[in-house]
Design a protein around this motif. Structure first.
Motif, short mmCIF file in Angstrom:
data_model
loop_
_atom_site.label_atom_id
_atom_site.label_comp_id
_atom_site.label_asym_id
_atom_site.label_seq_id
_atom_site.Cartn_x
_atom_site.Cartn_y
_atom_site.Cartn_z
N ASP A 1 0.87 -1.17 0.00
CA ASP A 1 0.00 0.00 0.00
C ASP A 1 0.91 1.22 0.00
O ASP A 1 1.54 1.55 1.02
N LEU A 2 1.01 1.88 -1.14
CA LEU A 2 1.88 3.05 -1.28
C LEU A 2 1.11 4.29 -0.85
O LEU A 2 0.19 4.74 -1.54
N GLY A 3 1.50 4.84 0.29
CA GLY A 3 0.75 5.94 0.89
C GLY A 3 -0.33 5.36 1.79
O GLY A 3 -1.50 5.69 1.69
N CYS A 4 0.11 4.47 2.70
CA CYS A 4 -0.84 3.65 3.47
C CYS A 4 -1.62 4.41 4.54
O CYS A 4 -2.58 3.89 5.09
N GLY A 5 -1.19 5.66 4.87
CA GLY A 5 -1.90 6.39 5.91
C GLY A 5 -1.89 5.64 7.22
O GLY A 5 -0.85 5.21 7.70
N ASP A 6 -3.07 5.42 7.80
CA ASP A 6 -3.15 4.71 9.08
C ASP A 6 -3.25 3.19 8.92
O ASP A 6 -3.55 2.49 9.86
N ALA A 7 -3.01 2.71 7.72
CA ALA A 7 -2.91 1.27 7.41
C ALA A 7 -4.22 0.50 7.58
O ALA A 7 -4.20 -0.70 7.79
N ARG A 8 -5.33 1.16 7.40
CA ARG A 8 -6.59 0.43 7.56
C ARG A 8 -6.84 -0.57 6.42
O ARG A 8 -7.49 -1.60 6.63
N ALA B 1 4.83 10.46 5.57
CA ALA B 1 4.44 11.39 6.63
C ALA B 1 4.54 10.72 8.00
O ALA B 1 4.22 9.53 8.15
N ILE B 2 4.99 11.48 8.98
CA ILE B 2 5.24 10.92 10.31
C ILE B 2 3.94 10.56 11.04
O ILE B 2 3.81 9.45 11.57
N PHE B 3 3.01 11.49 11.07
CA PHE B 3 1.80 11.28 11.89
C PHE B 3 0.99 10.06 11.43
O PHE B 3 0.63 9.22 12.26
N PRO B 4 0.72 9.91 10.12
CA PRO B 4 -0.03 8.71 9.71
C PRO B 4 0.69 7.41 10.03
O PRO B 4 0.05 6.42 10.40
N ILE B 5 2.01 7.39 9.90
CA ILE B 5 2.73 6.13 10.15
C ILE B 5 2.71 5.79 11.65
O ILE B 5 2.71 4.62 12.03
N ILE B 6 2.65 6.81 12.50
CA ILE B 6 2.47 6.56 13.94
C ILE B 6 1.11 5.90 14.18
O ILE B 6 0.99 4.92 14.92
N LEU B 7 0.07 6.44 13.53
CA LEU B 7 -1.26 5.85 13.65
C LEU B 7 -1.27 4.42 13.11
O LEU B 7 -1.91 3.53 13.67
N ALA B 8 -0.54 4.21 12.01
CA ALA B 8 -0.48 2.87 11.41
C ALA B 8 0.18 1.88 12.36
O ALA B 8 -0.29 0.74 12.50
N ARG B 9 1.25 2.30 13.01
CA ARG B 9 1.94 1.39 13.94
C ARG B 9 1.07 1.08 15.15
O ARG B 9 1.11 -0.03 15.68
N TRP B 10 0.29 2.04 15.59
CA TRP B 10 -0.65 1.81 16.69
C TRP B 10 -1.71 0.79 16.26
O TRP B 10 -2.06 -0.12 17.01
N ARG B 11 -2.19 0.93 15.03
CA ARG B 11 -3.17 -0.03 14.51
C ARG B 11 -2.57 -1.43 14.43
O ARG B 11 -3.22 -2.43 14.75
#
Length: 200
Positions: free
Chosen positions: A75-82, A102-112
């Motif tokens: 997923d290229l540009g995965c955002g929060d990885a949903r 982007a830093i913020f979305p990848i933080i959300l993705a790792r939390w997910r």
């Protein structure tokens, strides 16, 4: 005398409560400012804002990808990885790679990803999508603006192996015709209205 001491203690307690409330309010204000700053800063570093994929279309996206055992989705540009999460839940025997600069979305993705628990086969990486090696993938998902779609097409045409299945939500390539188009029958103002499917 007892009433005086009680009143004094009551005043002290009320002052403590008021100060505590003020400090908590200040903390939340500062935290909000900090989150907004990192959000804006991370978006300024990319050419695509973070726009979460509507949950209502996730099933249609995963169905369109046609993942199976041994598939490798990026997923290229995965955002929060949903999308990654939905894919893993549908086919946990596949491999998944989520890329976002982007830093913020990848933080959300790792939390997910942490919430998934034993998410073997899922990798998240903060990286420029143009520097991501996609030669081994079998499936690609994109949710990028038209300018980025056209910018990344030459890389995909050069690196993707024959038979790779690509699904793009809402935005097609302007210089390549989709093999299939799925209308998700959403209203004009809703995100996730169409899926464009390409077989490379």
């Amino acid at each position: 005398m007892g009433a005086f001491l009680f009143a004094k203690r009551y005043d002290s307690f009320m002052q403590f409560i008021i100060v505590s409330i003020c400090l908590l309010a200040l903390f939340f204000i500062l935290a909000t400012i900090l989150v907004l700053f990192f959000w804006s800063w991370s978006l300024a570093m990319t050419r695509a804002p973070f726009i979460p994929m509507p949950n209502e279309v996730l099933t249609a996206i995963i169905d369109a990808l046609e993942l199976k055992e041994g598939s490798y989705l990026v997923d290229l540009g995965c955002g929060d990885a949903r999308v990654i999460e939905a894919g893993w839940k549908k086919e946990p025997r596949a491999r998944f790679l989520g890329i976002d600069h982007a830093i913020f979305p990848i933080i959300l993705a790792r939390w997910r990803l942490l919430r998934l628990g034993n998410s073997k086969g899922v990798t998240l990486r903060r990286q420029n999508i143009f520097k991501t090696d996609v030669r081994d993938v079998t499936h690609v998902f994109l949710y990028l603006f038209p300018g980025l779609m056209d910018s990344i097409l030459p890389k995909l045409e050069k690196e993707l192996k024959t038979g790779t299945r690509l699904v793009s939500c809402d935005y097609p390539f302007s210089k390549r015709s989709a093999d299939f188009v799925i209308d998700l029958h959403r209203t004009k103002n809703q995100l996730g209205r169409k899926l464009y499917i390409y077989i490379f």
